[in-house]
Design a protein around this motif. Structure first.
Motif, mmCIF file in Angstrom:
data_model
loop_
_atom_site.group_PDB
_atom_site.id
_atom_site.type_symbol
_atom_site.label_atom_id
_atom_site.label_comp_id
_atom_site.label_asym_id
_atom_site.label_seq_id
_atom_site.Cartn_x
_atom_site.Cartn_y
_atom_site.Cartn_z
ATOM 1 N N ALA A 196 3.840 1.014 15.110
ATOM 2 C CA ALA A 196 3.250 1.172 13.778
ATOM 3 C C ALA A 196 2.262 0.053 13.486
ATOM 4 N N ALA A 197 2.623 -1.182 13.820
ATOM 5 C CA ALA A 197 1.731 -2.311 13.564
ATOM 6 C C ALA A 197 0.433 -2.171 14.364
ATOM 7 N N ARG A 198 0.555 -1.684 15.582
ATOM 8 C CA ARG A 198 -0.628 -1.542 16.440
ATOM 9 C C ARG A 198 -1.567 -0.450 15.922
ATOM 10 N N VAL A 199 -0.988 0.674 15.526
ATOM 11 C CA VAL A 199 -1.812 1.773 15.025
ATOM 12 C C VAL A 199 -2.467 1.390 13.704
ATOM 13 N N ALA A 200 -1.719 0.699 12.839
ATOM 14 C CA ALA A 200 -2.283 0.266 11.560
ATOM 15 C C ALA A 200 -3.408 -0.740 11.771
ATOM 16 N N ALA A 201 -3.268 -1.613 12.776
ATOM 17 C CA ALA A 201 -4.325 -2.584 13.061
ATOM 18 C C ALA A 201 -5.610 -1.890 13.493
ATOM 19 N N ALA A 202 -5.478 -0.660 14.020
ATOM 20 C CA ALA A 202 -6.655 0.118 14.417
ATOM 21 C C ALA A 202 -7.255 0.877 13.243
ATOM 22 N N GLY A 203 -6.629 0.754 12.052
ATOM 23 C CA GLY A 203 -7.207 1.343 10.851
ATOM 24 C C GLY A 203 -6.499 2.558 10.299
ATOM 25 N N TYR A 204 -5.365 2.954 10.923
ATOM 26 C CA TYR A 204 -4.658 4.155 10.479
ATOM 27 C C TYR A 204 -3.325 3.781 9.830
ATOM 28 N N PRO A 205 -3.072 4.179 8.581
ATOM 29 C CA PRO A 205 -1.775 3.891 7.969
ATOM 30 C C PRO A 205 -0.646 4.612 8.712
ATOM 31 N N VAL A 206 0.519 3.983 8.723
ATOM 32 C CA VAL A 206 1.662 4.529 9.459
ATOM 33 C C VAL A 206 2.897 4.515 8.562
ATOM 34 N N PHE A 207 3.609 5.643 8.534
ATOM 35 C CA PHE A 207 4.803 5.798 7.697
ATOM 36 C C PHE A 207 5.989 6.091 8.605
ATOM 37 N N ARG A 208 7.062 5.309 8.437
ATOM 38 C CA ARG A 208 8.318 5.536 9.160
ATOM 39 C C ARG A 208 9.438 5.670 8.141
ATOM 40 N N PHE A 209 10.509 6.352 8.501
ATOM 41 C CA PHE A 209 11.602 6.537 7.542
ATOM 42 C C PHE A 209 12.925 6.754 8.268
ATOM 43 N N ASP A 210 14.006 6.484 7.542
ATOM 44 C CA ASP A 210 15.351 6.819 8.003
ATOM 45 C C ASP A 210 15.749 8.144 7.363
ATOM 46 N N ARG A 211 16.079 9.139 8.168
ATOM 47 C CA ARG A 211 16.505 10.409 7.588
ATOM 48 C C ARG A 211 17.865 10.226 6.932
ATOM 49 N N ARG A 212 18.301 11.236 6.199
ATOM 50 C CA ARG A 212 19.567 11.149 5.469
ATOM 51 C C ARG A 212 20.730 10.772 6.400
#
Length: 268
Positions: A48-64
């Motif tokens: 996520a940090a790498r993709v965001a550094a390239a300019g794309y926001p990244v969303f991660r989550f814990d499912r229920r």
């Protein structure tokens, strides 16, 4: 910059992380198995940090029922509502988004197929899971064999490994296990039974109407089983292959994974 946030899913509060970036295309990472959103060995957090550094926001989550999220764990086959709610939360947290690419490894990839249509614009599916739960519960004295493709690849690798050949000559090989594996190779390959997880994934792939890319680690048993059991998906989607046994793209394989994902992000 990374932010922690919460969102609602059918009465439960779910935990999420947003790596913010200005891009109009964003990446939704769906965790596989019962992994929390950081992933195996923090692999998804680093991705996520790498993709965001390239300019794309990244969303991660814990499912229920996983990690910091409330609710009951319904497994990947019950995660459709979680994924849809995460997409909505991502759009709310990053209002500049015009397009969302969803990425999943293992049963997260299977979930992204099984729960289509989802409100996303493209899919990246890595090493999709096709094993039935019952197949994982073999008796201890008769462990379940991997798919024939996995056995074949493993034996070919060992035939070129001097250490393995030396073990064979010394009699240090479990010959009962060897005979069982060779017997499995002689059995003709049959189609996945109707209604099986593999058959349902293959059928779901045929109904996908958005761009999708398959990422396969050729030495990974899960990927090998998918190749053997889901021929329609292989024909329908472009496939990128990595000569590695790493199911979670650990270590240097993470560079290959990030590069493939950024290629897709640049195309959507």
């Amino acid at each position: 910059m990374r932010h922690q946030l919460n969102f609602a899913c059918e009465g439960a509060t779910l935990a999420a992380s947003l790596d913010n970036a200005p891009g109009a295309a964003g990446l939704l990472i769906v965790s596989g198995g019962n992994e929390i959103r950081s992933g195996a060995h923090r692999g998804m957090a680093m991705l996520a940090a790498r993709v965001a550094a390239a300019g794309y926001p990244v969303f991660r989550f814990d499912r229920r029922g996983i990690g910091d999220s409330e609710g009951a764990n319904g497994g990947f086959e019950g995660s459709g509502a979680d994924i849809a709610a995460a997409v909505a939360a991502f759009r709310n947290a990053a209002p500049q988004l015009a397009r969302i690419v969803a990425f999943g490894n293992c049963d997260a990839a299977s979930a992204l197929l099984l729960h289509q249509p989802l409100p996303v614009d493209a899919l990246i599916l890595a090493n999709p899971w096709t094993y039935e739960a019952a197949a994982e519960a073999a008796p201890e004295d008769e462990p379940a064999l991997p798919p024939a493709a996995a056995i074949r690849a493993r034996y070919l690798s060992r035939l070129t490994d001097p250490k393995s050949l030396l073990r064979l000559l010394r009699g240090e090989v479990d010959f009962a296990k060897l005979r069982r594996g060779l017997s499995a190779l002689r059995q003709p390959k049959s189609a996945a039974p109707p209604g099986s997880l593999a058959a349902r994934i293959d059928e779901a792939a045929a109904r996908v109407t958005i761009p999708a890319t398959l990422l396969l680690a050729t030495g990974d048993r899960t990927a090998q089983a998918f190749v053997a059991d889901c021929p329609a998906a292989l024909k329908r989607f472009p496939v990128e292959r990595l000569a590695s046994p790493s199911h979670s793209f650990a270590g240097a394989d993470g560079d290959w994974l990030a590069t493939r994902i950024l290629e897709v992000m640049g195309r959507v």
